[in-house]
Enzyme design. Structure first.
Site, PDB file in Angstrom:
ATOM      1  N   HIS A 677       0.820  -1.210   0.000  1.00  0.00           N
ATOM      2  CA  HIS A 677       0.000   0.000   0.000  1.00  0.00           C
ATOM      3  C   HIS A 677       0.853   1.260   0.000  1.00  0.00           C
ATOM      4  CE1 HIS A 677      -4.258  -0.915   0.087  1.00  0.00           C
ATOM      5  NE2 HIS A 677      -4.062  -1.897   0.945  1.00  0.00           N
ATOM      6  N   GLU A 743      -6.137  -2.465  12.108  1.00  0.00           N
ATOM      7  CA  GLU A 743      -7.180  -2.260  11.089  1.00  0.00           C
ATOM      8  C   GLU A 743      -7.631  -3.621  10.540  1.00  0.00           C
ATOM      9  OE1 GLU A 743      -7.697   0.012   6.771  1.00  0.00           O
ATOM     10  OE2 GLU A 743      -5.703  -0.452   7.549  1.00  0.00           O
ATOM     11  N   HIS A 744      -6.690  -4.453  10.122  1.00  0.00           N
ATOM     12  CA  HIS A 744      -6.961  -5.807   9.634  1.00  0.00           C
ATOM     13  C   HIS A 744      -6.266  -6.809  10.552  1.00  0.00           C
ATOM     14  CE1 HIS A 744      -6.880  -3.163   5.997  1.00  0.00           C
ATOM     15  NE2 HIS A 744      -8.004  -3.794   5.724  1.00  0.00           N
ATOM     16  N   ASP A 777     -11.233  -6.753   1.180  1.00  0.00           N
ATOM     17  CA  ASP A 777     -10.982  -5.502   0.461  1.00  0.00           C
ATOM     18  C   ASP A 777     -11.872  -5.359  -0.770  1.00  0.00           C
ATOM     19  OD1 ASP A 777      -9.146  -4.496   2.183  1.00  0.00           O
ATOM     20  OD2 ASP A 777      -7.389  -4.917   0.963  1.00  0.00           O
TER      21      ASP A 777
END
Length: 850
Positions: A677, A743-744, A777
């Protein structure tokens, strides 16, 4: 050299103190905390780096912006004059003090850790900064030491500092530490205070007075707070709205006067219609204000407006004036041509949201570099001056970050930490990650947002042409939207979008509340709660050259399911004015009522305030770059906009928990799917009692798979900052994860489903070996817009309820009021609200007649 009053030594628990501490002077940051702390600092913050016993390349720390570095005596000897003496502080223990005078001749700072109360005088030093650190200080003792140690400074760990007006037996108040050495020669005990503008340095804003109380509140609130000699505490802008953001607080050489550096908002500082109490701005400050004003209000077709919207014209004028300056000979000619060049150069800055303050910061940053480029002119300019033909420069088709070598075969490897071998402080460091500080960016986006607010569609079109390179007759597309052809949208892509849309919609429909909540709290008293959609929402889908239908699905579907009446989808147009067919197709599926062909801060401003063509929205959702994030933060705090945003934003992150059943190939692929990312992505592997061979297999797969990625350079930098945390059992792993709040969260566990019941903090959980983050996602059904930076402790990811709000109601019958009323009357009387009590009494009186 001038030292600070005290030097805060940052530890992992000190992040909440940074806004106050950064006002008072340099911070001392251990090299190991730099990557975590720097993104959280205000833009103006200055810092030293405690680099002794660090593996960091010392000169690179100075090049990156550190004012000074603290090194050990062996490090100092190894540097052997490579670093200017004014950038060095040498840290000495009690045994090394014998060499202090010899070292002092080659540096401008000595840092002494000792239980003995040393001073510059006792050490036989003059014209050198002395920093003292007592290994076990008490708050009361420190206050006395600071008062008596000037011009020496005390190094105080943030673990014993507190953002509070008064010290306690365990913590030293930051304002009290700052105020300790200050004296006043006035009968009223006040301190003369010069107020200067951080954005305009040509003259001060005015002269006021401060008290210890006002200084303490100013430091703790980061606002301009002073002491009026007539009216007491004066919180600048409290009634007028012309508030001040405090940038720094300083002392004069005698410690009896202060200087407050501020960002002035609203009508200004002076009570008269002028910029300062000493008249208006002049010189560059006046020119900057004039250009900002013209950026916002110059009429279409005017020369100034052309300068801001026609890049070729402005580029030509800068090059023309630069050449004329080079040709000028006399003093008058050089001054005249330099003024022209400065005008057009500053116009270029203003058009890109760059202030003179930003330019000054860039100059300051350049001045801190120890290593220098050779400084020769580029070949094309040398050729031009020499009258030679100019060869076109070759440029890469994709920008290559300077920090990444074009070819790097070195191993891509995570660092490792054994959790049970770390003390509490070291464990806290593992939880740190960068937190976005958008104060500087907010200042940059303000002119853009304000232009849209004032100029509406005309300003939006001009900035779309300027930033997105699209010259549009209108920024708005209204339904019905055409279905893209097969050439634009291949059938297999369309089918993939359909699958994702149906799954996401199915899951979000299930979240919708079917019936109101109805509860009879006592006989005759019925309370209810029911959901209603937010009427008008804006969803931001990053675009332009990128194609992000997944974001359009994740934001459009819950808006559709919630029943929002107006859905504005903002996405940057391509140069021909079109948007990607994938996003257009999703817009049709989710029932978008308006497509705003604009990106960046200008799109956020258009949705927040509305224009003639763009509907105003009540809440804005969606990811974006730092300009978009800053603009969202700006508008949500503007009461005129009356707009909310979805959640705080930050770098993307993943935490993977793996036990002996984990497949190394799968684990590595999950870590890398997040690392690609961006270089600031947060990647953590928590390994439960894995063998050394199992860990080696995972690390081998990280290296192999990363080097096969097109974004390998980005992944490499992210992996450098990532960590493998070794734990002994599943409970330790889950406790660490809950504290980290990722977050994940991906569970590669023997009983992954059973572990979910223990998860308290996470944005979204991916359960088992065949549940990669990629599914969430794109298409499994859950939403991929999730909280980062530990905000999973307080925030949910985007869901159907994010696009709704709840309304409560109550129905009280006559019999119900007879029972409930006396309690209401008694409570209202107790609070002194007689009208509240009377509203019940008159009804009870009427009921008594029946």
């Amino acid at each position: 050299m001038s030292t600070p009053i005290f030097l805060p030594l940052i530890d992992p628990s000190g992040s909440t103190l940074l806004p106050s501490l950064a006002l008072l002077g340099p911070l001392l940051i251990p090299a190991g905390l730099l990557r975590a702390v720097l993104p959280t600092l205000p833009a103006q913050a200055k810092y030293y780096v405690q680099a002794e016993n660090s593996d960091e390349e010392l000169i690179s720390l100075l090049d990156a912006g550190a004012l000074r570095i603290v090194v050990s005596l062996p490090q100092f000897k190894q540097l052997d004059g490579q670093v200017p003496k004014e950038r060095l502080i040498v840290k000495l223990n009690e045994e090394e003090l014998a060499s202090v005078k010899e070292v002092a001749e080659q540096v401008t700072g000595i840092y002494v850790v000792s239980a003995t109360a040393h001073t510059a005088k006792s050490l036989g030093l003059s014209n050198i900064d002395v920093f003292l650190q007592h290994p076990s200080p008490s708050p009361a003792g420190l206050l006395e030491a600071i008062k008596s140690s000037r011009p020496s400074s005390y190094v105080i760990p943030t673990e014993i500092l507190a953002a509070s007006p008064k010290s306690t037996s365990t913590h030293l108040s930051i304002p009290e530490a700052f105020l300790a050495p200050i004296v006043s020669d006035r009968p009223d005990g006040l301190f003369p205070t010069i107020v200067s503008s951080s954005t305009h340095s040509s003259k001060p804003l005015g002269l006021v007075y401060s008290s210890k109380e006002s200084v303490a509140e100013a430091i703790l609130t980061q606002k301009g707070v002073y002491q009026s000699r007539k009216h007491g505490l004066w919180r600048k802008g409290e009634t007028s709205g012309a508030v001040q953001e405090l940038v720094s607080v300083g002392l004069d050489c005698d410690s009896d006067a202060l200087v407050f550096n501020v960002v002035q908002h609203g009508s200004g500082f002076c009570h008269l219609p002028q910029s300062t109490c000493f008249g208006g701005w002049s010189g560059l400050a006046k020119l900057e204000d004039t250009l900002n004003s013209r950026l916002a209000s110059a009429p279409e077709g005017s020369y100034t407006k052309r300068l801001f919207t026609d890049e070729k014209l402005l580029r030509s004028k800068i090059m023309e004036e630069a050449e004329e300056l080079c040709d000028a000979q006399t003093k008058e000619e050089v001054a005249f041509e330099a003024a022209d060049l400065v005008y057009f150069a500053l116009a270029r800055c203003i058009s890109k949201g760059v202030s003179l303050q930003d330019v000054e910061k860039a100059l300051d940053k350049k001045s801190l570099k120890v290593t220098r480029r050779k400084g020769d002119a580029k070949p094309k300019w040398e050729a031009k001056i020499n009258g030679e033909p100019i060869k076109p420069e070759s440029k890469p088709t994709e920008p290559v970050p300077k920090a990444f070598p074009e070819v790097d075969d070195s191993r891509i490897k995570m660092r490792t930490a054994q959790l049970n071998q770390l003390n509490a402080e070291e464990q806290k460091k593992l939880l740190l990650r960068p937190v976005l500080n958008s104060l500087a960016m907010i200042d940059k986006v303000k002119p853009i947002v304000e232009r849209v607010r004032k100029e509406g569609d005309a300003g939006l079109k001009a900035m779309t042409k300027q930033f997105d390179r699209a010259d549009l007759s209108s920024n708005v597309m209204l339904p019905p939207f055409a279905t893209p052809s097969e050439n634009e949208l291949p059938p297999d892509v369309k089918k993939a979008i359909d699958v994702a849309y149906e799954n996401v919609k199915t899951f979000h429909v299930a979240q919708n509340e079917k019936e109101p909540l109805v509860v009879e709290t006592m006989p005759g008293v019925v309370c209810s709660r029911f959901a209603r959609p937010i009427s008008r929402v804006g969803v931001y889908v990053p675009g332009g050259t990128a194609i992000l239908p997944s974001t359009a699905i994740m934001l459009g579907v819950p808006a559709q399911v919630a029943g929002c009446k107006t859905i504005v989808m903002a996405t940057p147009p391509r140069p021909d004015g079109s948007i990607s067919p994938e996003v257009l197709y999703v817009a049709k599926l989710v029932g978008v009522t308006c497509i705003l062909k604009a990106g960046g801060a200008q799109a956020v401003g258009a949705m927040a305030y509305g224009t003639e063509e763009v509907p105003k929205v009540d809440k804005i959702f969606g990811p974006g770059n730092q300009w978009v994030t800053a603009a969202k933060m700006l508008v949500q705090n503007d009461t005129d906009a009356l707009v909310a945003i979805d959640m705080p934003a930050g770098p993307s992150e993943v935490l993977v928990i793996a036990d002996h059943t984990a497949n190394p190939i799968f684990v590595a692929s999950d870590l890398l799917s997040q690392a690609e990312h961006g270089t600031d992505s947060q990647v953590v592997l928590v390994a439960i009692n894995l063998t050394s061979q199992h860990l080696a297999d995972i690390e081998e797969q990280i290296d192999i798979q990363a080097k096969a990625l097109p974004r390998v350079a980005i992944a490499r930098e992210a992996i450098k900052k990532s960590v493998i945390v070794l734990v002994d059992n599943e409970k330790e792993a889950i406790d660490f994860s809950n504290e980290y709040a990722p977050e994940h969260l991906i569970l590669h566990l023997e009983d992954a489903e059973g572990a979910v019941k223990s998860i308290d903090n996470a944005g979204s959980v991916f359960v088992g070996a065949f549940s990669p983050e990629s599914c969430g996602d794109y298409a499994s059904g859950t939403n991929h817009t999730l909280p980062t930076n530990g905000f999973a402790r307080q925030f949910s990811g985007v869901n159907t309820l994010s696009f709704q709000k709840h309304i409560t109601s109550q129905l009280v019958s006559g019999d119900g009021l007879r029972v409930l009323g006396p309690s209401v009357v008694r409570l209202a009387e107790r609070e002194g609200l007689e009208a509240h009590a009377n509203a019940v009494r008159v009804r009870l009186a009427e009921l008594s007649k029946a």
